[in-house]
Design a protein around this motif. Structure first.
Motif, PDB file in Angstrom:
ATOM      1  N   SER A 188      13.435   2.141  -8.772  1.00 29.41           N
ATOM      2  CA  SER A 188      14.017   0.844  -8.424  1.00 29.41           C
ATOM      3  C   SER A 188      14.315   0.680  -6.942  1.00 29.41           C
ATOM      4  CB  SER A 188      15.295   0.605  -9.224  1.00 29.41           C
ATOM      5  OG  SER A 188      15.016   0.479 -10.595  1.00 29.41           O
ATOM      6  N   TYR A 189      14.373   1.775  -6.207  1.00 27.78           N
ATOM      7  CA  TYR A 189      14.715   1.701  -4.790  1.00 27.78           C
ATOM      8  C   TYR A 189      13.501   1.463  -3.898  1.00 27.78           C
ATOM      9  CZ  TYR A 189      19.183   3.362  -6.447  1.00 27.78           C
ATOM     10  OH  TYR A 189      20.378   3.473  -7.125  1.00 27.78           O
ATOM     11  N   TRP A 190      12.310   1.392  -4.497  1.00 21.78           N
ATOM     12  CA  TRP A 190      11.087   1.180  -3.725  1.00 21.78           C
ATOM     13  C   TRP A 190      10.695  -0.295  -3.747  1.00 21.78           C
ATOM     14  CZ3 TRP A 190       8.028   4.605  -0.921  1.00 21.78           C
ATOM     15  CH2 TRP A 190       8.503   5.923  -0.907  1.00 21.78           C
ATOM     16  N   PRO A 191       9.929  -0.734  -2.726  1.00 20.82           N
ATOM     17  CA  PRO A 191       9.491  -2.136  -2.698  1.00 20.82           C
ATOM     18  C   PRO A 191       8.662  -2.496  -3.927  1.00 20.82           C
ATOM     19  CG  PRO A 191       9.082  -1.066  -0.572  1.00 20.82           C
ATOM     20  CD  PRO A 191       9.485   0.017  -1.528  1.00 20.82           C
ATOM     21  N   GLU A 192       8.742  -3.753  -4.322  1.00 21.40           N
ATOM     22  CA  GLU A 192       7.913  -4.235  -5.427  1.00 21.40           C
ATOM     23  C   GLU A 192       6.444  -3.951  -5.131  1.00 21.40           C
ATOM     24  OE1 GLU A 192       8.438  -8.133  -6.943  1.00 21.40           O
ATOM     25  OE2 GLU A 192      10.622  -8.101  -6.686  1.00 21.40           O
ATOM     26  N   GLY A 193       5.714  -3.633  -6.177  1.00 19.66           N
ATOM     27  CA  GLY A 193       4.293  -3.352  -6.032  1.00 19.66           C
ATOM     28  C   GLY A 193       3.969  -1.904  -5.744  1.00 19.66           C
ATOM     29  N   THR A 194       4.980  -1.067  -5.492  1.00 19.26           N
ATOM     30  CA  THR A 194       4.727   0.354  -5.254  1.00 19.26           C
ATOM     31  C   THR A 194       4.115   0.990  -6.501  1.00 19.26           C
ATOM     32  OG1 THR A 194       6.556   0.525  -3.675  1.00 19.26           O
ATOM     33  CG2 THR A 194       5.780   2.576  -4.683  1.00 19.26           C
ATOM     34  N   VAL A 195       3.138   1.860  -6.287  1.00 21.63           N
ATOM     35  CA  VAL A 195       2.461   2.560  -7.374  1.00 21.63           C
ATOM     36  C   VAL A 195       2.930   4.013  -7.386  1.00 21.63           C
ATOM     37  CG1 VAL A 195       0.247   3.319  -8.307  1.00 21.63           C
ATOM     38  CG2 VAL A 195       0.444   1.052  -7.243  1.00 21.63           C
ATOM     39  N   PHE A 196       3.399   4.457  -8.537  1.00 23.03           N
ATOM     40  CA  PHE A 196       3.838   5.840  -8.733  1.00 23.03           C
ATOM     41  C   PHE A 196       2.815   6.572  -9.598  1.00 23.03           C
ATOM     42  CE2 PHE A 196       7.533   3.446  -7.702  1.00 23.03           C
ATOM     43  CZ  PHE A 196       8.374   4.301  -7.003  1.00 23.03           C
ATOM     44  N   VAL A 197       2.489   7.779  -9.198  1.00 20.93           N
ATOM     45  CA  VAL A 197       1.659   8.659 -10.010  1.00 20.93           C
ATOM     46  C   VAL A 197       2.545   9.820 -10.446  1.00 20.93           C
ATOM     47  CG1 VAL A 197      -0.277  10.272 -10.003  1.00 20.93           C
ATOM     48  CG2 VAL A 197      -0.505   8.037  -8.892  1.00 20.93           C
ATOM     49  N   SER A 198       2.716   9.997 -11.751  1.00 24.35           N
ATOM     50  CA  SER A 198       3.551  11.080 -12.268  1.00 24.35           C
ATOM     51  C   SER A 198       2.713  11.954 -13.188  1.00 24.35           C
ATOM     52  CB  SER A 198       4.751  10.517 -13.034  1.00 24.35           C
ATOM     53  OG  SER A 198       5.565  11.573 -13.509  1.00 24.35           O
ATOM     54  N   LYS A 238       0.835  -1.202   0.000  1.00 23.75           N
ATOM     55  CA  LYS A 238       0.000   0.000   0.000  1.00 23.75           C
ATOM     56  C   LYS A 238       0.870   1.254   0.000  1.00 23.75           C
ATOM     57  CE  LYS A 238      -4.243  -1.826   1.999  1.00 23.75           C
ATOM     58  NZ  LYS A 238      -5.330  -1.577   2.967  1.00 23.75           N
ATOM     59  N   HIS A 239       1.772   1.327  -0.982  1.00 20.69           N
ATOM     60  CA  HIS A 239       2.632   2.490  -1.125  1.00 20.69           C
ATOM     61  C   HIS A 239       2.237   3.253  -2.388  1.00 20.69           C
ATOM     62  CE1 HIS A 239       4.939   0.921   2.101  1.00 20.69           C
ATOM     63  NE2 HIS A 239       5.572   0.002   1.399  1.00 20.69           N
ATOM     64  N   LEU A 240       1.965   4.532  -2.236  1.00 23.50           N
ATOM     65  CA  LEU A 240       1.627   5.401  -3.357  1.00 23.50           C
ATOM     66  C   LEU A 240       2.596   6.574  -3.333  1.00 23.50           C
ATOM     67  CD1 LEU A 240      -0.497   5.923  -5.662  1.00 23.50           C
ATOM     68  CD2 LEU A 240      -1.694   7.382  -4.012  1.00 23.50           C
ATOM     69  N   VAL A 241       3.310   6.793  -4.445  1.00 22.73           N
ATOM     70  CA  VAL A 241       4.330   7.840  -4.525  1.00 22.73           C
ATOM     71  C   VAL A 241       3.919   8.838  -5.601  1.00 22.73           C
ATOM     72  CG1 VAL A 241       6.772   8.334  -4.859  1.00 22.73           C
ATOM     73  CG2 VAL A 241       6.080   6.167  -3.815  1.00 22.73           C
ATOM     74  N   LEU A 242       3.897  10.121  -5.253  1.00 18.74           N
ATOM     75  CA  LEU A 242       3.404  11.154  -6.154  1.00 18.74           C
ATOM     76  C   LEU A 242       4.538  12.033  -6.682  1.00 18.74           C
ATOM     77  CD1 LEU A 242       0.315  12.422  -4.095  1.00 18.74           C
ATOM     78  CD2 LEU A 242       0.414  10.526  -5.740  1.00 18.74           C
ATOM     79  N   GLN A 243       4.475  12.336  -7.977  1.00 19.85           N
ATOM     80  CA  GLN A 243       5.397  13.273  -8.613  1.00 19.85           C
ATOM     81  C   GLN A 243       4.595  14.194  -9.537  1.00 19.85           C
ATOM     82  OE1 GLN A 243       9.432  12.481 -10.616  1.00 19.85           O
ATOM     83  NE2 GLN A 243       8.027  12.322 -12.352  1.00 19.85           N
ATOM     84  N   THR A 244       4.855  15.501  -9.451  1.00 20.60           N
ATOM     85  CA  THR A 244       4.161  16.456 -10.321  1.00 20.60           C
ATOM     86  C   THR A 244       5.059  17.657 -10.597  1.00 20.60           C
ATOM     87  OG1 THR A 244       3.194  17.899  -8.612  1.00 20.60           O
ATOM     88  CG2 THR A 244       1.989  15.868  -9.119  1.00 20.60           C
ATOM     89  N   ASP A 245       4.571  18.532 -11.467  1.00 20.23           N
ATOM     90  CA  ASP A 245       5.186  19.847 -11.659  1.00 20.23           C
ATOM     91  C   ASP A 245       4.311  20.938 -11.028  1.00 20.23           C
ATOM     92  OD1 ASP A 245       3.060  19.772 -13.457  1.00 20.23           O
ATOM     93  OD2 ASP A 245       4.215  20.507 -15.172  1.00 20.23           O
ATOM     94  N   PHE A 246       3.492  20.551 -10.042  1.00 23.82           N
ATOM     95  CA  PHE A 246       2.511  21.473  -9.464  1.00 23.82           C
ATOM     96  C   PHE A 246       3.123  22.438  -8.448  1.00 23.82           C
ATOM     97  CE2 PHE A 246      -1.048  18.043  -9.948  1.00 23.82           C
ATOM     98  CZ  PHE A 246      -0.998  18.194 -11.319  1.00 23.82           C
ATOM     99  N   ALA A 281      -4.512   5.268  -6.373  1.00 27.61           N
ATOM    100  CA  ALA A 281      -4.923   4.846  -5.030  1.00 27.61           C
ATOM    101  C   ALA A 281      -5.719   3.544  -5.078  1.00 27.61           C
ATOM    102  CB  ALA A 281      -5.754   5.949  -4.369  1.00 27.61           C
ATOM    103  N   ARG A 282      -6.588   3.410  -6.055  1.00 25.90           N
ATOM    104  CA  ARG A 282      -7.371   2.170  -6.178  1.00 25.90           C
ATOM    105  C   ARG A 282      -6.462   0.975  -6.471  1.00 25.90           C
ATOM    106  NH1 ARG A 282     -12.831   2.376  -7.456  1.00 25.90           N
ATOM    107  NH2 ARG A 282     -12.691   1.268  -9.458  1.00 25.90           N
ATOM    108  N   LEU A 283      -5.440   1.205  -7.287  1.00 27.28           N
ATOM    109  CA  LEU A 283      -4.516   0.126  -7.606  1.00 27.28           C
ATOM    110  C   LEU A 283      -3.635  -0.220  -6.405  1.00 27.28           C
ATOM    111  CD1 LEU A 283      -3.380  -1.745  -9.834  1.00 27.28           C
ATOM    112  CD2 LEU A 283      -1.836   0.134 -10.481  1.00 27.28           C
ATOM    113  N   ALA A 284      -3.087   0.791  -5.739  1.00 28.03           N
ATOM    114  CA  ALA A 284      -2.194   0.558  -4.605  1.00 28.03           C
ATOM    115  C   ALA A 284      -2.916  -0.107  -3.444  1.00 28.03           C
ATOM    116  CB  ALA A 284      -1.580   1.874  -4.150  1.00 28.03           C
TER     117      ALA A 284
END
Length: 286
Positions: free
Chosen positions: A58-68, A3-11, A141-144
């Motif tokens: 690559s440094y995050w646990p398998e299954g981590t979901v990134f939103v970019s 249940k890891h969700l990592v966010l990246q934006t230009d906001f 979030a639904r996927l993670a």
């Protein structure tokens, strides 16, 4: 799936946009672990968004979901996708080139178009300019959280048809190594190139060698000087330039306790070229 969700934006974080993404994600599952990769991608800079993912995923646990979300084409006919990487991570993003470095250097094994009939924040259908909140944070979030599986994101699409940016390869021609300035070590102003340590060493270069370094933007030369290949920043005097191996095992260019990028007004991307040539050591007669 963790249940890891990592966010990246230009906001940036000067308003409520990132907070709204957090709120949507936590409304899906209040037990989600949400983290920030960065929200300081330069505005509309898809190249940097792509590279920061490669630098980090690559440094995050398998299954981590990134939103970019670096999405200058928001609301247009560009696709919204989720890709599964070769090392079992998921990236939720526009199909605009953001997955370029991941695809080329780690690998993408599956891709799916987000079905917005299912995976879109309820009652947001008339909003076309904040897909980061309404589509990407919600789907991520639904996927993670396991509310949906990867297969339930939407229909499969051909990985080979995903949009990719042009990524030149580093090379050796004669006695000259050529590459690009891919990214900045932003806080310190160091340049990170696409020249690998292995390629560099295959040219017979060792620590302590003197090298002629030229940097150009397209055909306009902006820097040319001699510098040392060092193990550490302290291998040079304060204020002197050096070449070194960065944390991704590629060549970096720095000024000892100074910002190389600011000193010479250097930016990043495929148009920023670097060439490196070994020069003979000067031996003075006594």
């Amino acid at each position: 799936m963790g249940k890891h969700l990592v966010l990246q934006t230009d906001f940036g974080t000067c308003d409520g946009a990132v907070s709204a993404m957090y709120g949507v994600a936590l409304s899906v599952d209040s037990n989600l672990n949400i983290f920030d990769l960065t929200h300081e991608i330069p505005q509309y800079n898809i190249w940097e968004g792509s590279y920061r993912l490669y630098q980090t995923v690559s440094y995050w646990p398998e299954g981590t979901v990134f939103v970019s979300v670096v999405d200058p084409g928001v609301g247009s006919n560009r696709l919204s996708i989720v890709v599964k990487t070769a090392d079992n991570h998921y990236i939720v993003t526009p199909d605009n080139g953001t997955i370029t470095h991941i695809k080329q250097r780690i690998g993408v094994i599956e891709a799916r178009e987000i079905d917005e009939n299912v995976n879109r924040l309820p009652n947001s259908g008339e909003s076309y300019t904040f897909h980061g909140r309404d589509v990407y944070a919600y789907t991520g979030a639904r996927l993670a959280s396991g509310v949906i599986s990867f297969e339930e994101v939407g229909p499969a699409i051909n990985v080979e048809q995903l949009v990719e940016l042009s990524v030149p390869e580093a090379a050796i021609t004669g006695d000259v190594i050529t590459g690009t300035v891919d990214i900045l070590d932003v806080r310190f102003g160091n340049l990170w190139t696409n020249v690998s340590r292995q390629l560099f060493e295959s040219a017979g270069i060792t620590y302590g060698d003197s090298l002629e370094v030229t940097i150009a933007n397209n055909t306009r030369q902006v820097y040319k000087n001699i510098m040392t290949f060092g193990r550490f920043f302290s291998d040079t005097h304060l204020g002197e330039p050096l070449l070194y191996v960065n944390s991704l095992d590629n060549l970096g260019v720095a000024i000892n306790q100074g910002s190389f990028a600011k000193a010479y007004h250097i930016s990043t991307g495929a148009n920023w070229k670097i060439s490196i040539r070994k020069i003979p050591k000067i031996i003075y007669n006594r």
